[in-house]
Design an enzyme around this catalytic site. Structure first.
Site, short mmCIF file in Angstrom:
data_model
loop_
_atom_site.label_atom_id
_atom_site.label_comp_id
_atom_site.label_asym_id
_atom_site.label_seq_id
_atom_site.Cartn_x
_atom_site.Cartn_y
_atom_site.Cartn_z
N ARG A 82 0.88 -1.18 0.00
CA ARG A 82 0.00 0.00 0.00
C ARG A 82 0.91 1.22 0.00
O ARG A 82 1.69 1.40 0.93
CB ARG A 82 -0.90 -0.01 1.24
CG ARG A 82 -1.63 1.31 1.44
CD ARG A 82 -2.73 1.24 2.46
NE ARG A 82 -3.87 0.53 1.92
CZ ARG A 82 -5.10 0.59 2.43
NH1 ARG A 82 -5.34 1.33 3.51
NH2 ARG A 82 -6.09 -0.09 1.89
N HIS B 161 -7.32 0.75 -6.42
CA HIS B 161 -7.52 -0.13 -5.26
C HIS B 161 -8.17 -1.43 -5.77
O HIS B 161 -9.33 -1.71 -5.48
CB HIS B 161 -8.40 0.58 -4.23
CG HIS B 161 -8.37 -0.04 -2.86
ND1 HIS B 161 -7.59 -1.13 -2.53
CD2 HIS B 161 -9.03 0.31 -1.71
CE1 HIS B 161 -7.77 -1.44 -1.27
NE2 HIS B 161 -8.64 -0.58 -0.74
N GLN C 163 -10.10 -3.96 -3.52
CA GLN C 163 -11.40 -3.49 -3.04
C GLN C 163 -12.50 -3.86 -4.03
O GLN C 163 -13.55 -4.40 -3.64
CB GLN C 163 -11.35 -1.96 -2.86
CG GLN C 163 -12.65 -1.38 -2.33
CD GLN C 163 -12.94 -1.84 -0.92
OE1 GLN C 163 -12.09 -1.75 -0.05
NE2 GLN C 163 -14.13 -2.36 -0.68
N ASP D 271 -17.25 7.11 -1.41
CA ASP D 271 -16.02 6.96 -0.62
C ASP D 271 -15.76 8.29 0.08
O ASP D 271 -16.43 9.30 -0.24
CB ASP D 271 -14.87 6.56 -1.57
CG ASP D 271 -13.58 6.20 -0.86
OD1 ASP D 271 -13.59 6.05 0.38
OD2 ASP D 271 -12.54 6.08 -1.55
N CYS E 217 -16.32 1.46 0.57
CA CYS E 217 -15.14 0.63 0.88
C CYS E 217 -14.74 0.70 2.35
O CYS E 217 -14.07 -0.20 2.84
CB CYS E 217 -13.97 1.03 -0.02
SG CYS E 217 -13.42 2.73 0.25
N ARG F 190 -13.53 -9.03 1.38
CA ARG F 190 -12.11 -8.78 1.11
C ARG F 190 -11.30 -10.02 1.50
O ARG F 190 -10.37 -10.41 0.82
CB ARG F 190 -11.61 -7.57 1.94
CG ARG F 190 -12.23 -6.23 1.59
CD ARG F 190 -11.72 -5.68 0.28
NE ARG F 190 -10.28 -5.57 0.25
CZ ARG F 190 -9.56 -4.55 0.77
NH1 ARG F 190 -10.18 -3.53 1.32
NH2 ARG F 190 -8.24 -4.54 0.67
N1 NVA Z 1 -9.98 6.58 -1.25
C1 NVA Z 1 -9.58 6.15 0.06
C2 NVA Z 1 -9.78 4.69 0.23
C3 NVA Z 1 -9.46 4.13 1.58
C4 NVA Z 1 -9.64 2.66 1.67
C5 NVA Z 1 -8.12 6.53 0.29
O1 NVA Z 1 -7.30 6.35 -0.62
O2 NVA Z 1 -7.81 7.02 1.38
N1 CP Z 2 -11.23 -0.39 2.39
C1 CP Z 2 -9.98 -0.46 2.81
O1 CP Z 2 -9.03 -0.72 2.06
O2 CP Z 2 -9.84 -0.29 4.16
P1 CP Z 2 -8.49 -0.06 4.96
O3 CP Z 2 -7.96 1.29 4.59
O4 CP Z 2 -8.89 -0.12 6.42
O5 CP Z 2 -7.51 -1.14 4.62
#
Ligand code: NVA
Ligand code: CP
Length: 313
Positions: free
Chosen positions: A104, A131, A134, A220, A260, A288
């Protein structure tokens, strides 16, 4: 044999998704019946987190343990990466020691550089652009609840972020439509979204219009990780892009709601929606786990068996 990576949603074909979903169903069923299934004994997953996580971390970690393997979790700030070790060197070292890596991070270019120097499969656990894990879970969840997603309409309300981009890639693969509504200045960037341009999405100025007749409404956070400095401005710009009961009423009667997570009740979604009857966010989060177990099995073992007909997505 060259390692297969999962860096964005379009890295797999529709037929591969159908296989992975078929395996998901079988793996989930075994898990629910407490039947151990451990094909990844002696395999190690390394997870690298440059951003926060709850679901991604727990689902990959629990999933790998359930499949019989072990997990190493690295928070970049605690490693030499946090002190500037080049990503190419990190990739060359850790992929000699583990069997699969989940990352990540920020720019997609970082994970692509890592994958270029990796000996083992690399999985995108979220980047600024995408993502994929997801949407893997989200589409599985939709099909579980409603059957095939082919020809359906998904309404995306809010920021055209990493999760939105991934929905748009998925629409081209599974042949469904996305109605996107963002505030002015936050529209989809097709090149950044990595689209083929097959005309599977439409943009709407008015979020209510985007929601009309949708089979699924999804949204989101207004401020993604990395955009925190814009938080106050975004709260003003996105005020009219909250999914509330009125917006759900514009959709089809049996429309689902997904997010998500993590969610901000009262910002991008009203509590009455996320905690309401049409919301499937907890199934979505749970899936997931099951979909990523099937993903890791596929990346590490290839096609091990089919259970009859492939799942119809
Ligand atoms: N769009 C959000 C998703 C978190 C799972 C982010 O990138 O923070
Ligand atoms: N939806 C998702 O990826 O959640 P986290 O940021 O908690 O991993």
């Amino acid at each position: 044999m060259e390692a297969r990576h999962y860096l964005q949603f379009k890295d797999f074909t529709r037929e591969e998704y159908e296989y992975v979903f078929e395996r998901t169903r079988w793996i989930k069923d075994m898990f629910k019946r407490y039947v151990p299934y451990q094909p990844l004994r002696d395999r190690t997953l390394a997870m690298v987190f440059e951003k926060h996580s709850t679901r991604t971390r727990v689902s990959f970690e629990a999933g790998m343990h359930q499949l019989g393997g072990t997990v190493i979790t690295l928070m970049t700030r605690d490693t030499q990466m946090g002190r500037g070790e080049p990503i190419e060197d990190v990739a060359r070292v850790i992929t000699r020691m583990v069997d699969i890596v989940m990352i990540r991070t920020f720019e997609q270019a970082i994970i692509e550089r890592f994958a270029e120097y990796s000996r083992v499969p690399v999985v995108n656990g979220l980047t600024n652009e995408y993502h994929p894990c997801q949407i893997l879970g989200d589409i599985y969840t939709f099909v579980e609840h409603r059957g095939s997603i082919h020809g359906k309409t998904v309404a995306w309300i809010g920021d055209s972020n990493n999760v939105c981009n991934t929905w748009l890639q998925a629409a081209e693969i599974f042949d469904f439509n996305v109605h996107v509504s963002t505030p002015p200045g936050y529209e989809v960037e097709p090149e950044r979204a990595g689209l083929y341009g097959t005309g599977h999405y439409e943009e709407f100025e008015d979020p209510m219009q985007a929601a009309e007749n949708a089979d699924l409404i999804t949204t989101d956070v207004w401020t993604s990780m990395g955009d925190e400095s814009e938080d106050a401005e975004r709260k003003r710009d996105f005020e009219a892009w909250r999914v509330d009961r009125k917006m759900m009423r514009a959709a089809r009667k049996d429309a689902l709601f997904m997010h998500c997570l993590p969610a901000h009740r009262g910002e991008e979604v009203a509590a009455e929606v996320i905690d309401g009857q049409q919301s499937v966010v907890w199934d979505e989060a749970e899936n997931r786990l099951h979909t990523q177990k099937a993903l890791m099995e596929y990346l590490l073992l290839g096609r091990i068996k089919t259970q009859g007909d492939l799942w119809s997505t």
